[in-house]
Scaffold this active site. Structure first.
Site, PDB file in Angstrom:
ATOM      1  CB  CYS A   1     -60.448  -5.533 -72.251  1.00 19.38           C
ATOM      2  SG  CYS A   1     -61.012  -5.128 -73.957  1.00 19.38           S
TER       3      CYS A   1
ATOM      4  N   GLY B   1     -56.391  -9.121 -73.644  1.00 19.96           N
ATOM      5  CA  GLY B   1     -56.396  -8.667 -74.653  1.00 19.96           C
ATOM      6  C   GLY B   1     -55.161  -8.056 -75.340  1.00 19.96           C
TER       7      GLY B   1
ATOM      8  CG  ASN C   1     -63.444  -6.992 -69.077  1.00 20.52           C
ATOM      9  OD1 ASN C   1     -63.005  -8.099 -68.504  1.00 20.52           O
ATOM     10  ND2 ASN C   1     -63.514  -6.771 -70.578  1.00 20.52           N
ATOM     11  N   GLY C   2     -66.028  -5.033 -70.480  1.00 19.25           N
ATOM     12  CA  GLY C   2     -66.725  -5.456 -71.025  1.00 19.25           C
ATOM     13  C   GLY C   2     -67.758  -4.263 -71.933  1.00 19.25           C
TER      14      GLY C   2
END
Ligand code: SF4
Length: 477
Positions: free
Chosen positions: A2, A28, A104-105
């Site tokens: 993302c 994304g 993000n992750g």
């Protein structure tokens, strides 16, 4: 994978965030959203399925205007592709949404931490998304345990295992923080804002990639360090709350495939890394003689610079023999095999009359399942190529990623089912060669600072310990 973006301290921060999100849309394409602190100190948010240009339109931005804003583009890794899992999440700290968060992750102890919060604090979750977990853990420490917000974030950062590059806005502050291994990128920049009749002001910007900074006139300053927590308050310099790093394990796939070539990540210029990968591959190919009939060609676009580096090192002709339709998104980040297959057919077209009699070095960034590349090799051969030699800018993908990239289970990976020679046969390629992990010593300043787990199974957090689905490889390694 993302992407996140954030702007602190300038008028129309929401518009700047939207611009950055548009620049990092490649990270994304399923959904996007924005959350903003408005002039009254309230946090508003909006998110929807779809692309930035269709979702974050003028009237949405006007309703979410303010001087502090964060935003997110999502493709699903954990959790389904729906609006509930889209970001940012608004989290109630007391009597109203006082916090918004995007990240993000992937958090690999998600199940354990969520179960604990549901039991311990009676929290109800609205999504299956990691960012909501991070937000609720912060809320637990801050509201239930009555810790200062800085300590709440620090404890949250220590309790979570996995990858997170996270932005949080509160009514009076903004925080940016990153997991201790620095798996996913997060960069900070400075913005001198001179906009639309508003008085000039200075602000701070954050993004997963710096390729969007230029568009809004921001200048890259530095990365948020692994394990660092940054705090931004009005009228104050950006402050480091704490930095508790562990061994760096940056995702090498960001440099090989995901990041835009005009970004700089983990101290490396992305295009530079890709050109060096190409040169490395070319150095191994003494057995492919040069000649006027030899062309080096990328599978566009993520392999363009690898092919350029290969062609330059080999002294061979570089050509864009495959045309890409840019209105079809990245096939790898489409959520189903059916949509990936349709994407390949719609996405690439060979140059008419270009291939007959040619020997082609076809360069791609990676092979995951191999289905897309097989179609492309066949397309090039059907167009008349005499030979197709496939060169891959990454090592063989033999493991799943648990840190924010949607690689399939190990049984689905072609490298776990076929040898290199069998894979070449499957692709109908005349030869096939990959980058090897030690080759990255010639590419990266410090290979030890990078995660290669999907290539060597050396995971930061052993997936079996966290009950993550691995699947035993079904065939030869
Ligand atoms: S496992 Fe692979 S994709 Fe995932 S973080 Fe490591 S290098 Fe990146």
């Amino acid at each position: 994978m993302c992407g996140v973006a954030g702007v602190f301290g300038v008028q129309h921060a929401e518009a700047q965030v939207a611009e950055i999100l548009f620049a990092i849309q490649h990270r994304g394409q399923e959904s996007c959203g924005i959350a903003t602190r408005n002039p009254r100190g309230n946090i508003t948010s909006y998110k929807a399925m779809g692309l930035v240009k269709n979702v974050l339109v003028e009237e949405v931005l006007a309703r979410n205007a303010g001087d502090v804003s964060i935003g997110h583009v999502r493709y699903p890794t954990a959790g389904s592709s729906d609006i509930a899992n889209s970001q940012p999440h608004a989290i109630d700290l007391a009597e109203g949404p006082h916090m918004a968060i995007c990240s993000n992750g992937d958090i690999i102890n998600y199940g354990e931490m969520r179960g604990w919060l549901e039991r311990e604090a009676g929290f109800t979750f609205k999504s299956d998304n990691d960012a909501e977990l991070i937000g609720r853990l912060i809320a637990y420490h801050h509201v239930v345990q009555r810790e200062p917000i800085e300590d709440a974030i620090r404890k949250t950062q220590q309790e979570l295992k996995g990858a997170f590059a996270t932005l949080v806005i509160l009514r009076d502050r903004m925080f940016a923080f990153r997991d201790p291994h620095g798996i996913r990128p997060l960069v900070m920049g400075h913005l001198d804002f001179q906009g639309d009749g508003a008085p000039p002001s200075e602000g701070t910007v954050f993004a997963s990639e710096c390729c969007g900074f230029g568009i809004i006139g921001a200048r890259r300053l530095r990365e948020v360090a692994p394990g660092e927590i940054l705090c931004l308050s009005r009228g104050q310099p950006v402050t480091t709350v704490s930095v508790v790093p562990k061994r760096k394990r940056h995702c090498v796939f960001e440099l090989i495939y995901f990041s835009r070539p005009d970004s700089e990540a983990f101290g490396e210029r992305v295009y530079d890394v890709r050109e060096k990968i190409g040169a490395c591959l070319a150095a191994k190919d003494a057995d492919i003689p040069g000649g006027d009939d030899l062309v080096v060609m990328p599978v566009p676009d993520s392999s363009n610079f690898v092919a350029l580096g290969y062609a330059a090192a080999k002294g061979a002709r570089f050509s864009m023999g495959l045309l890409r339709n840019h209105y079809v998104g990245r096939t790898f980040i489409k959520p189903s095999q059916k949509s990936r297959d349709e994407g390949v057919r719609q996405k690439f077209n060979p140059l008419p009359g270009f291939f007959p009699g040619k020997r082609v070095v076809l360069v791609d960034d990676s092979i995951v399942r191999g289905t897309s590349l097989r179609k492309i090799v066949r397309m090039v051969k059907t167009a008349g190529a005499r030979e197709v030699h496939v060169r891959i800018g990454s090592p063989r993908v033999i493991g799943s990623c648990y840190y924010g990239i949607d690689t399939p289970t190990r049984n689905e990976l072609i490298a776990n089912r076929m040898s290199v020679a069998e894979t070449a046969d499957y692709l109908t390629a005349d030869s096939l060669r990959y980058m090897e992990i030690p080759d990255f010593d010639r590419v990266l300043a410090s290979r030890d600072d990078f995660c290669f787990a999907c290539f060597d199974l050396d995971y930061i957090y052993p997936p079996e310990q966290f009950g993550l689905k691995t699947n035993v490889p079904g065939g030869r390694e």
